[in-house]
Design a protein around this motif. Sequence first.
Motif, PDB file in Angstrom:
ATOM      1  N   LEU A 191      10.650   3.300   8.176  1.00  0.00           N
ATOM      2  CA  LEU A 191      11.709   4.402   7.733  1.00  0.00           C
ATOM      3  C   LEU A 191      13.100   3.798   7.104  1.00  0.00           C
ATOM      4  CD1 LEU A 191      11.899   6.734  10.900  1.00  0.00           C
ATOM      5  CD2 LEU A 191      10.811   6.871   8.719  1.00  0.00           C
ATOM      6  N   SER A 192      13.260   2.328   7.466  1.00  0.00           N
ATOM      7  CA  SER A 192      14.485   1.790   6.707  1.00  0.00           C
ATOM      8  C   SER A 192      14.245   1.586   5.237  1.00  0.00           C
ATOM      9  CB  SER A 192      14.570   0.415   7.427  1.00  0.00           C
ATOM     10  OG  SER A 192      15.108   0.373   8.707  1.00  0.00           O
ATOM     11  N   ARG A 193      13.093   1.411   4.759  1.00  0.00           N
ATOM     12  CA  ARG A 193      12.759   1.170   3.555  1.00  0.00           C
ATOM     13  C   ARG A 193      12.138   2.616   2.699  1.00  0.00           C
ATOM     14  NH1 ARG A 193       8.678  -2.033   6.346  1.00  0.00           N
ATOM     15  NH2 ARG A 193       6.744  -1.135   6.034  1.00  0.00           N
ATOM     16  N   TRP A 194      12.173   3.429   3.385  1.00  0.00           N
ATOM     17  CA  TRP A 194      11.528   4.836   2.901  1.00  0.00           C
ATOM     18  C   TRP A 194      12.598   5.346   1.640  1.00  0.00           C
ATOM     19  CZ3 TRP A 194       6.930   6.988   4.332  1.00  0.00           C
ATOM     20  CH2 TRP A 194       6.677   8.214   3.649  1.00  0.00           C
ATOM     21  N   PRO A 195      12.085   5.797   0.766  1.00  0.00           N
ATOM     22  CA  PRO A 195      12.664   6.121  -0.484  1.00  0.00           C
ATOM     23  C   PRO A 195      13.681   7.447  -0.124  1.00  0.00           C
ATOM     24  CG  PRO A 195      10.620   5.789  -0.922  1.00  0.00           C
ATOM     25  CD  PRO A 195      10.421   5.660   0.438  1.00  0.00           C
ATOM     26  N   GLU A 241       0.711  -1.278   0.092  1.00  0.00           N
ATOM     27  CA  GLU A 241      -0.070  -0.084   0.091  1.00  0.00           C
ATOM     28  C   GLU A 241       0.994   1.347   0.023  1.00  0.00           C
ATOM     29  OE1 GLU A 241      -0.323  -2.449   1.954  1.00  0.00           O
ATOM     30  OE2 GLU A 241      -2.419  -3.373   1.996  1.00  0.00           O
ATOM     31  N   LEU A 242       1.923   1.123   0.776  1.00  0.00           N
ATOM     32  CA  LEU A 242       2.791   2.383   1.001  1.00  0.00           C
ATOM     33  C   LEU A 242       3.380   2.631  -0.486  1.00  0.00           C
ATOM     34  CD1 LEU A 242       4.545   4.568   2.202  1.00  0.00           C
ATOM     35  CD2 LEU A 242       6.131   2.734   2.825  1.00  0.00           C
ATOM     36  N   GLU A 243       3.942   1.511  -1.362  1.00  0.00           N
ATOM     37  CA  GLU A 243       4.501   1.687  -2.666  1.00  0.00           C
ATOM     38  C   GLU A 243       3.363   2.299  -3.556  1.00  0.00           C
ATOM     39  OE1 GLU A 243       6.664  -1.140  -6.033  1.00  0.00           O
ATOM     40  OE2 GLU A 243       6.227  -1.939  -3.990  1.00  0.00           O
ATOM     41  N   GLY A 244       2.110   1.787  -3.557  1.00  0.00           N
ATOM     42  CA  GLY A 244       1.293   2.202  -4.305  1.00  0.00           C
ATOM     43  C   GLY A 244       0.874   3.761  -3.926  1.00  0.00           C
ATOM     44  N   PHE A 245       0.885   4.224  -2.937  1.00  0.00           N
ATOM     45  CA  PHE A 245       0.513   5.464  -2.612  1.00  0.00           C
ATOM     46  C   PHE A 245       1.552   6.475  -2.939  1.00  0.00           C
ATOM     47  CE2 PHE A 245       1.116   8.870   0.750  1.00  0.00           C
ATOM     48  CZ  PHE A 245      -0.153   9.713   0.485  1.00  0.00           C
ATOM     49  N   LEU A 246       2.851   6.277  -2.711  1.00  0.00           N
ATOM     50  CA  LEU A 246       3.857   6.784  -3.283  1.00  0.00           C
ATOM     51  C   LEU A 246       4.171   7.058  -4.786  1.00  0.00           C
ATOM     52  CD1 LEU A 246       6.849   5.832  -0.602  1.00  0.00           C
ATOM     53  CD2 LEU A 246       5.240   7.999  -0.674  1.00  0.00           C
ATOM     54  N   GLU A 247       3.723   5.876  -5.490  1.00  0.00           N
ATOM     55  CA  GLU A 247       3.604   5.676  -6.860  1.00  0.00           C
ATOM     56  C   GLU A 247       2.722   6.749  -7.455  1.00  0.00           C
ATOM     57  OE1 GLU A 247       4.652   5.247 -10.748  1.00  0.00           O
ATOM     58  OE2 GLU A 247       5.866   4.764  -9.187  1.00  0.00           O
ATOM     59  N   ALA A 248       1.432   6.835  -6.880  1.00  0.00           N
ATOM     60  CA  ALA A 248       0.327   7.731  -7.261  1.00  0.00           C
ATOM     61  C   ALA A 248       0.906   9.282  -7.109  1.00  0.00           C
ATOM     62  CB  ALA A 248      -0.602   7.645  -6.479  1.00  0.00           C
ATOM     63  N   LEU A 249       1.598   9.649  -6.196  1.00  0.00           N
ATOM     64  CA  LEU A 249       2.267  10.722  -6.105  1.00  0.00           C
ATOM     65  C   LEU A 249       3.321  11.070  -7.047  1.00  0.00           C
ATOM     66  CD1 LEU A 249       1.988  11.371  -2.201  1.00  0.00           C
ATOM     67  CD2 LEU A 249       0.368  12.406  -4.065  1.00  0.00           C
ATOM     68  N   SER A 250       4.063  10.055  -7.790  1.00  0.00           N
ATOM     69  CA  SER A 250       5.215  10.252  -8.541  1.00  0.00           C
ATOM     70  C   SER A 250       5.337  11.457  -9.377  1.00  0.00           C
ATOM     71  CB  SER A 250       5.585   8.834  -9.056  1.00  0.00           C
ATOM     72  OG  SER A 250       4.811   8.531 -10.255  1.00  0.00           O
ATOM     73  N   PRO A 251       4.171  11.642 -10.081  1.00  0.00           N
ATOM     74  CA  PRO A 251       4.409  13.017 -10.851  1.00  0.00           C
ATOM     75  C   PRO A 251       4.545  14.132 -10.451  1.00  0.00           C
ATOM     76  CG  PRO A 251       2.400  11.642 -11.428  1.00  0.00           C
ATOM     77  CD  PRO A 251       2.865  11.140 -10.225  1.00  0.00           C
ATOM     78  N   LEU A 252       4.483  13.989  -9.023  1.00  0.00           N
ATOM     79  CA  LEU A 252       5.050  15.431  -8.247  1.00  0.00           C
ATOM     80  C   LEU A 252       6.355  15.281  -7.431  1.00  0.00           C
ATOM     81  CD1 LEU A 252       1.227  15.908  -6.160  1.00  0.00           C
ATOM     82  CD2 LEU A 252       2.459  17.262  -8.332  1.00  0.00           C
ATOM     83  N   HIS A 253       7.177  14.490  -7.976  1.00  0.00           N
ATOM     84  CA  HIS A 253       8.243  14.042  -7.297  1.00  0.00           C
ATOM     85  C   HIS A 253       9.226  15.214  -7.171  1.00  0.00           C
ATOM     86  CE1 HIS A 253      11.071  14.414 -11.018  1.00  0.00           C
ATOM     87  NE2 HIS A 253       9.959  14.296 -11.807  1.00  0.00           N
TER      88      HIS A 253
END
Length: 273
Positions: free
Chosen positions: A116-120, A78-90
Motif C-alpha cells: 500500500l505504501s507504493r500503491w499508485p 510484476e505489480l508494475e507490469g500488471f497496472l501498466e497493462a491496465l493503463s488504457p483503462l486509467h
Amino acid sequence: MWANPEWRGTLYPPHGGGLAEYARVFGTVEGNTTFYSGAPRAETVAAWARQAPPGFRFCFKLPGALTHERRLSGIEAELEGFLEALSPLHDRLGPMMVQLPRDFGVEELPRLEALLSRWPAQIPCAVEVRHPEFFHKGPAEVALNRLLISHGVDRVMLDVRPLFSTPPGACPGLAAAQREKPRRPLHVLSTADRPLVRFIGHLDPAINERYFAPWIQRLVLWIKQGKTPYLMVHTPDNRQAPELARSLHARLAEALSLPPLAEFPGEAQATLF
C-alpha cells in the motif's frame, strides 16, 4: 464478470452478449479473470476501453500469483507490469481488489503495508481479508483497519449471510457456493471513500430481500457523506445475479430517487416478437 452465456435471453440477446451490452445496464463489474489469468493482453484491454462508456468502472482483482502464491513478497516488478497493462483503462478503474489468502494473518501485515505504501495514488484500492483473526475486533483487526485508514484504502465487506442462511439441501449450486465462500462475520466499516460490498445472495429472493434491507440505509448514508459505494452482487451459480442486482438497485433507487436501470437487452429484444 460479464461473460456468462447463461444470461442470454435475459440480460443478453439470445445469440450474443458481452461487455457492451452489460455496460448498457450496469455501471461497474468485478473482474475475476485477472485473479486467475494475470495481466490481460493489450488487444483485450483496448477492446474493453472501446466497449465501456466513460462512466463505467472496472474493479479488477490483483492476480492470485501475487496475492496467494507470492503472498505480496517481492512482487514490485510484476505489480508494475500488471497496472501498466491496465493503463488504457486509467479513467475507468474502480477499486482494485487485493484479495488475500485465508491464512494471511496479522504477522504478514507488513507485506500489505509495503504494498500500500507504493500503491499508485490515482488507482483506488480495496483489500479483502479472510483470516478469522481479522473478524474478532481484537488487536489484529484494529491493526488492519488502522493500516487501511492511514493509506486511504477500503476494506472489502463480504456479506455471506444470505448464502449461509439455510442448509444447501439438494441444490448442488448452493452446496458448492457454501464450500467455496469463507463463512466470516460481517463487519460494516468504511475505511476510505469507496466502500465496496460483495453481497453473496441466496437462491431464494425473499432471503436476499431480508438481508439486503439494512444495507439500504447504510448505502444512502455513505452517499450522503460524499462517498462512492460499490455493490457487487453474486448468486450461488451466478445465473440469477443480474436479476438480483436489478431488484436490489430498485430498492436503493426508491430511497435515493434514482432512475431505474436500463431494460435488459435480451428482454427488450424478446418484446419485439
